[in-house]
Design a protein around this motif. Structure first.
Motif, PDB file in Angstrom:
ATOM      1  N   ILE A 139       0.693  -1.249   0.055  1.00 48.64           N
ATOM      2  CA  ILE A 139      -0.094   0.082   0.010  1.00 48.64           C
ATOM      3  C   ILE A 139       0.840   1.155   0.131  1.00 48.64           C
ATOM      4  O   ILE A 139       0.434   2.457  -0.103  1.00 48.64           O
ATOM      5  CB  ILE A 139      -1.059   0.065   1.245  1.00 48.64           C
ATOM      6  CG1 ILE A 139      -0.465   0.146   2.504  1.00 48.64           C
ATOM      7  CG2 ILE A 139      -1.925  -1.210   1.085  1.00 48.64           C
ATOM      8  CD1 ILE A 139      -0.846   0.420   3.775  1.00 48.64           C
ATOM      9  N   LEU A 140       2.136   1.182  -0.007  1.00 44.86           N
ATOM     10  CA  LEU A 140       3.056   2.246   0.235  1.00 44.86           C
ATOM     11  C   LEU A 140       3.238   2.766  -1.521  1.00 44.86           C
ATOM     12  O   LEU A 140       4.178   2.153  -2.211  1.00 44.86           O
ATOM     13  CB  LEU A 140       4.618   1.787   0.539  1.00 44.86           C
ATOM     14  CG  LEU A 140       5.519   2.920   0.559  1.00 44.86           C
ATOM     15  CD1 LEU A 140       4.958   4.258   1.212  1.00 44.86           C
ATOM     16  CD2 LEU A 140       6.714   2.463   1.328  1.00 44.86           C
ATOM     17  N   ILE A 160       3.416  -9.278   1.606  1.00 42.14           N
ATOM     18  CA  ILE A 160       4.128  -8.236   2.071  1.00 42.14           C
ATOM     19  C   ILE A 160       5.014  -7.397   0.836  1.00 42.14           C
ATOM     20  O   ILE A 160       5.789  -8.189   0.351  1.00 42.14           O
ATOM     21  CB  ILE A 160       5.137  -8.692   3.143  1.00 42.14           C
ATOM     22  CG1 ILE A 160       4.305  -9.494   4.442  1.00 42.14           C
ATOM     23  CG2 ILE A 160       5.887  -7.451   3.648  1.00 42.14           C
ATOM     24  CD1 ILE A 160       5.290 -10.026   5.126  1.00 42.14           C
ATOM     25  N   GLY A 161       4.942  -6.328   0.911  1.00 44.44           N
ATOM     26  CA  GLY A 161       5.852  -5.532  -0.433  1.00 44.44           C
ATOM     27  C   GLY A 161       7.293  -5.097   0.369  1.00 44.44           C
ATOM     28  O   GLY A 161       7.079  -4.753   1.441  1.00 44.44           O
ATOM     29  N   GLY A 200       3.561   2.232   5.591  1.00 44.30           N
ATOM     30  CA  GLY A 200       4.604   1.121   5.520  1.00 44.30           C
ATOM     31  C   GLY A 200       5.587   1.496   6.697  1.00 44.30           C
ATOM     32  O   GLY A 200       5.493   2.368   7.424  1.00 44.30           O
ATOM     33  N   ALA A 201       6.900   0.943   6.644  1.00 45.78           N
ATOM     34  CA  ALA A 201       7.916   1.315   7.405  1.00 45.78           C
ATOM     35  C   ALA A 201       9.308   1.333   6.821  1.00 45.78           C
ATOM     36  O   ALA A 201       9.317   0.483   5.850  1.00 45.78           O
ATOM     37  CB  ALA A 201       8.065   0.042   8.547  1.00 45.78           C
ATOM     38  N   ALA A 202      10.154   1.965   7.168  1.00 42.01           N
ATOM     39  CA  ALA A 202      11.423   1.916   6.851  1.00 42.01           C
ATOM     40  C   ALA A 202      12.568   0.993   7.627  1.00 42.01           C
ATOM     41  O   ALA A 202      12.238   1.429   9.001  1.00 42.01           O
ATOM     42  CB  ALA A 202      12.163   3.249   6.846  1.00 42.01           C
ATOM     43  N   ILE A 213      15.264  -0.713   4.085  1.00 44.13           N
ATOM     44  CA  ILE A 213      14.388  -1.315   2.966  1.00 44.13           C
ATOM     45  C   ILE A 213      12.998  -0.883   3.394  1.00 44.13           C
ATOM     46  O   ILE A 213      12.824  -0.451   4.514  1.00 44.13           O
ATOM     47  CB  ILE A 213      14.291  -2.815   2.860  1.00 44.13           C
ATOM     48  CG1 ILE A 213      14.203  -3.512   4.297  1.00 44.13           C
ATOM     49  CG2 ILE A 213      15.894  -3.367   2.339  1.00 44.13           C
ATOM     50  CD1 ILE A 213      14.067  -4.864   4.170  1.00 44.13           C
ATOM     51  N   PHE A 214      12.046  -0.880   2.601  1.00 41.59           N
ATOM     52  CA  PHE A 214      10.574  -0.086   2.827  1.00 41.59           C
ATOM     53  C   PHE A 214       9.779  -1.426   2.555  1.00 41.59           C
ATOM     54  O   PHE A 214       9.477  -1.946   1.555  1.00 41.59           O
ATOM     55  CB  PHE A 214      10.469   0.810   1.643  1.00 41.59           C
ATOM     56  CG  PHE A 214      11.535   1.783   1.724  1.00 41.59           C
ATOM     57  CD1 PHE A 214      11.484   2.815   2.643  1.00 41.59           C
ATOM     58  CD2 PHE A 214      12.638   1.920   0.911  1.00 41.59           C
ATOM     59  CE1 PHE A 214      12.480   3.900   2.658  1.00 41.59           C
ATOM     60  CE2 PHE A 214      13.880   2.839   1.051  1.00 41.59           C
ATOM     61  CZ  PHE A 214      13.645   3.901   1.932  1.00 41.59           C
ATOM     62  N   VAL A 215       9.118  -1.590   3.738  1.00 39.75           N
ATOM     63  CA  VAL A 215       8.225  -2.611   4.070  1.00 39.75           C
ATOM     64  C   VAL A 215       6.760  -1.966   4.048  1.00 39.75           C
ATOM     65  O   VAL A 215       6.674  -1.211   4.844  1.00 39.75           O
ATOM     66  CB  VAL A 215       8.430  -3.497   5.437  1.00 39.75           C
ATOM     67  CG1 VAL A 215       7.303  -4.448   5.517  1.00 39.75           C
ATOM     68  CG2 VAL A 215       9.733  -3.896   5.274  1.00 39.75           C
ATOM     69  N   SER A 216       5.679  -2.786   3.126  1.00 32.08           N
ATOM     70  CA  SER A 216       4.437  -2.379   3.369  1.00 32.08           C
ATOM     71  C   SER A 216       3.502  -3.488   3.237  1.00 32.08           C
ATOM     72  O   SER A 216       3.679  -4.672   2.659  1.00 32.08           O
ATOM     73  CB  SER A 216       4.061  -1.271   2.460  1.00 32.08           C
ATOM     74  OG  SER A 216       4.466  -1.831   0.947  1.00 32.08           O
ATOM     75  N   VAL A 217       2.632  -3.355   3.733  1.00 32.53           N
ATOM     76  CA  VAL A 217       1.388  -4.427   3.735  1.00 32.53           C
ATOM     77  C   VAL A 217       0.821  -4.620   2.335  1.00 32.53           C
ATOM     78  O   VAL A 217       0.520  -3.471   1.647  1.00 32.53           O
ATOM     79  CB  VAL A 217       0.155  -4.157   4.581  1.00 32.53           C
ATOM     80  CG1 VAL A 217      -0.938  -4.899   4.340  1.00 32.53           C
ATOM     81  CG2 VAL A 217       0.447  -3.918   6.094  1.00 32.53           C
ATOM     82  N   GLY A 218       0.995  -5.803   1.888  1.00 28.85           N
ATOM     83  CA  GLY A 218       0.369  -6.060   0.605  1.00 28.85           C
ATOM     84  C   GLY A 218      -1.254  -6.438   0.696  1.00 28.85           C
ATOM     85  O   GLY A 218      -2.423  -5.755   0.205  1.00 28.85           O
TER      86      GLY A 218
END
Length: 258
Positions: A139-140, A160-161, A200-202, A213-218
């Motif tokens: 969603i990022l 997860i993205g 999301g999160a760094a 790295i950049f993590v976001s909910v898929g």
DNA sequence: GCGACAG
DNA sequence: ATCTTGTCGC
């Protein structure tokens, strides 16, 4: 390629410009089906329970062919989430249907990735994962629907993205995030868009690593669960499922080249 | 108007 | 995604 070039090319190609309009509407529509719940970033995550919920974790990556830009190699791997032992490892040569346009990566890559997962289900069901790591964003994303969302929604599977660089959305910028993460001395930092929504999160995935790295909910997973799963699977900067998928897809691309 | 944009 | 060059640590 700079975006201005793409736009220039679009004007010469009615075709692509029509596709982009179509894709935009498609993303807005699919976005409504994401079942997003508000994130509670202060709650704690029980890792053992996480491993029970997601015993197997899949990783997907795709490497373009060196000469034909409509050919690519998909790498798909499945690991035991807790032990990181590799359970499944496969590559596929695929034909891509559309070019890469920033913001629309899913329309280029997702069909091939989805196909690889369906293939895995047919040939080795006992290795079928409960969650997938996708090389790209969830969603990022400018319209809140990156390629990881597209893969997850289509397969009805948690995704997860994981992106290696930040896609510009909601005024977020790499330097500001880097400063912030250094100042606070944290391992990860929530990425907040306008209206303070969590995008999301760094994540500094390793002690030695400087670039996040950049993590976001898929799809169908909480951000905190995503962060903890990704962090657990990181031996190096890139989580093992994606790193191995990347490695085997590269190997396939150089093997088929000869 | 200009810049900025996963893989 | 791709290319390049250099440096560090095993």
């Amino acid at each position: 390629m700079p975006w201005s070039w793409v736009q220039k090319a679009d004007n010469n190609s009615e075709w692509l410009s029509a596709k982009i309009k179509e894709w935009t509407i498609q993303q807005e529509t699919w976005k409504q089906q994401l079942l997003l719940e508000p994130e509670d970033l202060s709650s704690t995550v029980d890792m053992e329970r996480l491993f029970e919920t997601f015993p197997m974790i899949g990783g997907l990556d795709i490497t373009p062919d060196k000469e034909q830009d409509d050919i690519a190699y998909v790498g798909i791997v499945v690991l035991s989430s807790k032990s990181l032992q590799v359970k499944y490892c496969q590559t596929h040569c695929v034909k891509l249907q559309v070019p890469y346009v920033p913001g629309f990566l899913g329309f280029r890559e997702a069909p091939a990735l989805i196909n690889a997962v369906e293939c895995l289900k047919r040939e080795k069901v006992d290795c079928f994962p409960q969650v997938l790591l996708v090389d790209g964003n969830g969603i990022l994303h400018p319209r809140g629907f990156g390629s990881a969302c597209q893969v997850g929604l289509s397969l009805n599977l948690p995704t997860i993205g994981v992106a290696k660089s930040l896609l510009s959305v909601d005024g977020l910028n790499t330097l500001q995030i880097k400063e912030q993460i250094c100042e606070e001395g944290k391992r990860w930092l929530p990425l907040l868009g306008s209206s303070n929504r969590v995008l999301g999160a760094a994540l500094l995935s390793n002690e030695c690593v400087k670039r996040p790295i950049f993590v976001s909910v898929g799809y169908r997973i909480k951000l905190l669960e995503a962060i903890n799963l990704v962090f657990h699977t990181c031996r190096y900067r890139i989580p093992e499922p994606i790193r191995i998928a990347d490695k085997i897809s590269r190997q396939a691309s150089s093997r088929d080249f000869c």
